[in-house]
Motif scaffolding. Sequence first.
Motif, PDB file in Angstrom:
ATOM      1  N   GLU A  16       0.832  -1.205   0.000  1.00 44.96           N
ATOM      2  CA  GLU A  16       0.000   0.000   0.000  1.00 44.96           C
ATOM      3  C   GLU A  16       0.869   1.258   0.000  1.00 44.96           C
ATOM      4  OE1 GLU A  16      -3.679   1.840  -0.223  1.00 44.96           O
ATOM      5  OE2 GLU A  16      -3.225  -0.296  -0.331  1.00 44.96           O
ATOM      6  N   ALA A  17       2.015   1.189   0.723  1.00 45.73           N
ATOM      7  CA  ALA A  17       2.881   2.373   0.851  1.00 45.73           C
ATOM      8  C   ALA A  17       3.875   2.509  -0.307  1.00 45.73           C
ATOM      9  CB  ALA A  17       3.634   2.306   2.179  1.00 45.73           C
ATOM     10  N   LYS A  18       4.464   1.382  -0.765  1.00 43.83           N
ATOM     11  CA  LYS A  18       5.566   1.438  -1.738  1.00 43.83           C
ATOM     12  C   LYS A  18       5.225   0.926  -3.130  1.00 43.83           C
ATOM     13  CE  LYS A  18       8.599   2.792   1.445  1.00 43.83           C
ATOM     14  NZ  LYS A  18       9.223   4.128   1.388  1.00 43.83           N
ATOM     15  N   GLY A  19       4.099   0.237  -3.259  1.00 42.65           N
ATOM     16  CA  GLY A  19       3.737  -0.320  -4.557  1.00 42.65           C
ATOM     17  C   GLY A  19       4.163  -1.775  -4.705  1.00 42.65           C
ATOM     18  N   VAL A  20       3.753  -2.394  -5.811  1.00 44.01           N
ATOM     19  CA  VAL A  20       3.968  -3.839  -6.007  1.00 44.01           C
ATOM     20  C   VAL A  20       5.423  -4.187  -6.347  1.00 44.01           C
ATOM     21  CG1 VAL A  20       1.591  -4.269  -6.700  1.00 44.01           C
ATOM     22  CG2 VAL A  20       3.301  -3.716  -8.448  1.00 44.01           C
ATOM     23  N   GLY A  21       6.264  -3.185  -6.566  1.00 39.44           N
ATOM     24  CA  GLY A  21       7.682  -3.446  -6.844  1.00 39.44           C
ATOM     25  C   GLY A  21       8.393  -4.156  -5.710  1.00 39.44           C
ATOM     26  N   VAL A  22       7.811  -4.089  -4.492  1.00 36.34           N
ATOM     27  CA  VAL A  22       8.436  -4.765  -3.337  1.00 36.34           C
ATOM     28  C   VAL A  22       8.214  -6.280  -3.380  1.00 36.34           C
ATOM     29  CG1 VAL A  22       8.164  -2.722  -1.867  1.00 36.34           C
ATOM     30  CG2 VAL A  22       6.399  -4.494  -1.840  1.00 36.34           C
ATOM     31  N   LEU A  23       7.265  -6.740  -4.190  1.00 36.93           N
ATOM     32  CA  LEU A  23       6.920  -8.172  -4.192  1.00 36.93           C
ATOM     33  C   LEU A  23       8.046  -9.058  -4.749  1.00 36.93           C
ATOM     34  CD1 LEU A  23       3.148  -7.913  -5.199  1.00 36.93           C
ATOM     35  CD2 LEU A  23       4.088  -8.513  -2.953  1.00 36.93           C
ATOM     36  N   PRO A  24       8.630  -8.754  -5.926  1.00 39.95           N
ATOM     37  CA  PRO A  24       9.741  -9.592  -6.399  1.00 39.95           C
ATOM     38  C   PRO A  24      10.928  -9.606  -5.441  1.00 39.95           C
ATOM     39  CG  PRO A  24       8.917  -8.210  -8.183  1.00 39.95           C
ATOM     40  CD  PRO A  24       8.271  -7.723  -6.926  1.00 39.95           C
ATOM     41  N   VAL A  25      11.231  -8.460  -4.814  1.00 41.20           N
ATOM     42  CA  VAL A  25      12.335  -8.387  -3.843  1.00 41.20           C
ATOM     43  C   VAL A  25      12.053  -9.320  -2.671  1.00 41.20           C
ATOM     44  CG1 VAL A  25      13.652  -6.884  -2.304  1.00 41.20           C
ATOM     45  CG2 VAL A  25      12.803  -5.990  -4.478  1.00 41.20           C
ATOM     46  N   SER A  26      10.835  -9.226  -2.145  1.00 37.20           N
ATOM     47  CA  SER A  26      10.431 -10.093  -1.024  1.00 37.20           C
ATOM     48  C   SER A  26      10.510 -11.562  -1.430  1.00 37.20           C
ATOM     49  CB  SER A  26       9.008  -9.754  -0.582  1.00 37.20           C
ATOM     50  OG  SER A  26       8.896  -8.393  -0.238  1.00 37.20           O
ATOM     51  N   GLY A  27      10.071 -11.867  -2.655  1.00 41.73           N
ATOM     52  CA  GLY A  27      10.101 -13.238  -3.143  1.00 41.73           C
ATOM     53  C   GLY A  27      11.499 -13.813  -3.199  1.00 41.73           C
ATOM     54  N   GLU A  28      12.455 -13.046  -3.697  1.00 41.18           N
ATOM     55  CA  GLU A  28      13.845 -13.522  -3.792  1.00 41.18           C
ATOM     56  C   GLU A  28      14.446 -13.762  -2.396  1.00 41.18           C
ATOM     57  OE1 GLU A  28      15.459 -14.532  -6.277  1.00 41.18           O
ATOM     58  OE2 GLU A  28      14.397 -13.721  -7.998  1.00 41.18           O
ATOM     59  N   ILE A  29      14.169 -12.871  -1.462  1.00 39.31           N
ATOM     60  CA  ILE A  29      14.693 -13.023  -0.093  1.00 39.31           C
ATOM     61  C   ILE A  29      14.145 -14.305   0.536  1.00 39.31           C
ATOM     62  CG2 ILE A  29      14.653 -12.047   2.252  1.00 39.31           C
ATOM     63  CD1 ILE A  29      14.608  -9.251   0.883  1.00 39.31           C
ATOM     64  N   VAL A  30      12.844 -14.524   0.371  1.00 36.61           N
ATOM     65  CA  VAL A  30      12.193 -15.707   0.956  1.00 36.61           C
ATOM     66  C   VAL A  30      12.724 -16.995   0.316  1.00 36.61           C
ATOM     67  CG1 VAL A  30      10.001 -16.925   1.168  1.00 36.61           C
ATOM     68  CG2 VAL A  30      10.118 -14.490   1.696  1.00 36.61           C
ATOM     69  N   LEU A  31      12.941 -16.978  -1.000  1.00 39.60           N
ATOM     70  CA  LEU A  31      13.454 -18.178  -1.681  1.00 39.60           C
ATOM     71  C   LEU A  31      14.875 -18.514  -1.232  1.00 39.60           C
ATOM     72  CD1 LEU A  31      12.040 -17.620  -5.272  1.00 39.60           C
ATOM     73  CD2 LEU A  31      11.478 -19.509  -3.734  1.00 39.60           C
ATOM     74  N   LEU A  32      15.689 -17.509  -0.965  1.00 38.22           N
ATOM     75  CA  LEU A  32      17.027 -17.760  -0.397  1.00 38.22           C
ATOM     76  C   LEU A  32      16.913 -18.451   0.958  1.00 38.22           C
ATOM     77  CD1 LEU A  32      18.947 -14.455  -1.278  1.00 38.22           C
ATOM     78  CD2 LEU A  32      19.536 -16.770  -2.061  1.00 38.22           C
ATOM     79  N   MET A  33      15.951 -18.004   1.764  1.00 36.20           N
ATOM     80  CA  MET A  33      15.704 -18.627   3.069  1.00 36.20           C
ATOM     81  C   MET A  33      15.220 -20.069   2.901  1.00 36.20           C
ATOM     82  SD  MET A  33      13.848 -15.302   4.774  1.00 36.20           S
ATOM     83  CE  MET A  33      13.142 -16.171   6.162  1.00 36.20           C
ATOM     84  N   LEU A  34      14.388 -20.300   1.873  1.00 37.37           N
ATOM     85  CA  LEU A  34      13.895 -21.653   1.597  1.00 37.37           C
ATOM     86  C   LEU A  34      15.042 -22.579   1.217  1.00 37.37           C
ATOM     87  CD1 LEU A  34      11.717 -23.796   1.063  1.00 37.37           C
ATOM     88  CD2 LEU A  34      11.341 -22.759  -1.189  1.00 37.37           C
ATOM     89  N   LEU A  35      15.933 -22.104   0.344  1.00 33.58           N
ATOM     90  CA  LEU A  35      17.091 -22.914  -0.059  1.00 33.58           C
ATOM     91  C   LEU A  35      17.980 -23.243   1.132  1.00 33.58           C
ATOM     92  CD1 LEU A  35      18.090 -21.316  -3.483  1.00 33.58           C
ATOM     93  CD2 LEU A  35      17.441 -23.700  -3.098  1.00 33.58           C
ATOM     94  N   ALA A  36      18.175 -22.268   2.012  1.00 26.60           N
ATOM     95  CA  ALA A  36      18.982 -22.498   3.221  1.00 26.60           C
ATOM     96  C   ALA A  36      18.326 -23.556   4.111  1.00 26.60           C
ATOM     97  CB  ALA A  36      19.157 -21.187   3.996  1.00 26.60           C
ATOM     98  N   SER A  37      17.008 -23.501   4.257  1.00 27.01           N
ATOM     99  CA  SER A  37      16.270 -24.477   5.075  1.00 27.01           C
ATOM    100  C   SER A  37      16.389 -25.880   4.485  1.00 27.01           C
ATOM    101  CB  SER A  37      14.790 -24.080   5.178  1.00 27.01           C
ATOM    102  OG  SER A  37      14.634 -22.826   5.782  1.00 27.01           O
ATOM    103  N   LEU A  38      16.273 -25.979   3.160  1.00 27.35           N
ATOM    104  CA  LEU A  38      16.400 -27.276   2.492  1.00 27.35           C
ATOM    105  C   LEU A  38      17.802 -27.844   2.655  1.00 27.35           C
ATOM    106  CD1 LEU A  38      14.435 -26.481  -0.794  1.00 27.35           C
ATOM    107  CD2 LEU A  38      13.822 -28.238   0.869  1.00 27.35           C
ATOM    108  N   TRP A  39      18.804 -26.975   2.563  1.00 32.21           N
ATOM    109  CA  TRP A  39      20.199 -27.427   2.669  1.00 32.21           C
ATOM    110  C   TRP A  39      20.496 -27.977   4.069  1.00 32.21           C
ATOM    111  CZ3 TRP A  39      24.554 -25.654   5.469  1.00 32.21           C
ATOM    112  CH2 TRP A  39      25.760 -26.255   5.093  1.00 32.21           C
ATOM    113  N   VAL A  40      20.102 -27.261   5.120  1.00 38.02           N
ATOM    114  CA  VAL A  40      20.400 -27.729   6.481  1.00 38.02           C
ATOM    115  C   VAL A  40      19.604 -28.997   6.807  1.00 38.02           C
ATOM    116  CG1 VAL A  40      21.106 -25.465   7.363  1.00 38.02           C
ATOM    117  CG2 VAL A  40      18.710 -26.156   7.565  1.00 38.02           C
TER     118      VAL A  40
END
Length: 334
Positions: free
Chosen positions: A156-180
């Motif tokens: 609402e404050a910054k627009g939908v451009g924050v969604l791909p950034v959030s997605g990449e950060i979360v996917l990095l966390m997912l890969l780390a979880s899968l690895w451990v």
Amino acid sequence: MEKLLNIKYGCIHGTYWMYYGVAGSFASAFLLARGYSNAEIGIILAVGNILAVFLQPLIADLADRSKKLSLIGVTQLSAVLLMVLTLLLFVMKQKSGALWVVYVLIMAWMTTLQPLFNSLAFKLEETGVHINFGACRSVGSLAYAVLCAFLGTLVEAKGVGVLPVSGEIVLLMLLASLWVTKTQFDRMIREKSVSSATPFGGECEQLTSAASEIEEEINLALFVKRNKLFVILNLAVIGVFFSNSILNSFMLQIVEGVGGTSEDMGRIFSVMAFLEIPALFFFDKIKERFPCQLILKFAAICFTLKVLIIYLAESVTMIYVAHLLQTFSFGLFL
């Protein structure tokens, strides 16, 4: 060790459902901002889910049969593919055929991962550790709830451009979880095989197990033929998921129709996910008292009531009221 493996498996669900929040629950917000109509968004989401129907058995079969790729390995590759597809969203600023294809593939691969992560619970139990699926899955709902509350305000404050950034950060966390998780699983399996190996006896046991596996191997057509009632049950499950997907995919339009915003949508998703947690976390206790067929019937009735209240809603408050049934509908169903 038991607690640690459950925590790591919970983190996989947590990060996966966070990504689902970004790419799935906020899909309408993203695609509307890129110039797509409600009808076009519906087609994109439908094609993505239909493609997932065909991908899921193929990917599951690959994970079962591959000698080089484990189930976790397949999910890791899928997460990397999602990272590449999400990265493309940064450069796609307006409606186009390329964006249509990319978002269809994101929805398909994301949906394909869901049953793989569910079945991973059974794979991890090969270590001899009991996986509390309900508790681990509740981590997914909690993480999703926190993210949606935060993301609704941010969009609402910054627009939908924050969604791909959030997605990449979360996917990095997912890969780390899968690895451990894979690291601990491999170590525990090695330790188990060493401790259970005995001269001659262990070898015979392995040969018997391998022969049994070959004997029991069946294809999809034979499985359907042997399990007709299970197939009928799956048709009912499709109906429930269809209803739930429509509400989730078009929640922004529903909320805006009664005077709300994307911030309200994020809060509704957050409340909805929080309310799933009790049913998931305490399910081991619930199933001891009630048979699963009764729980599924009760959940289906609560789903129907929730949809009816949303249909009759004339304010954002009534949408919140409808989602008070989330514990007894989607929570129990999961």
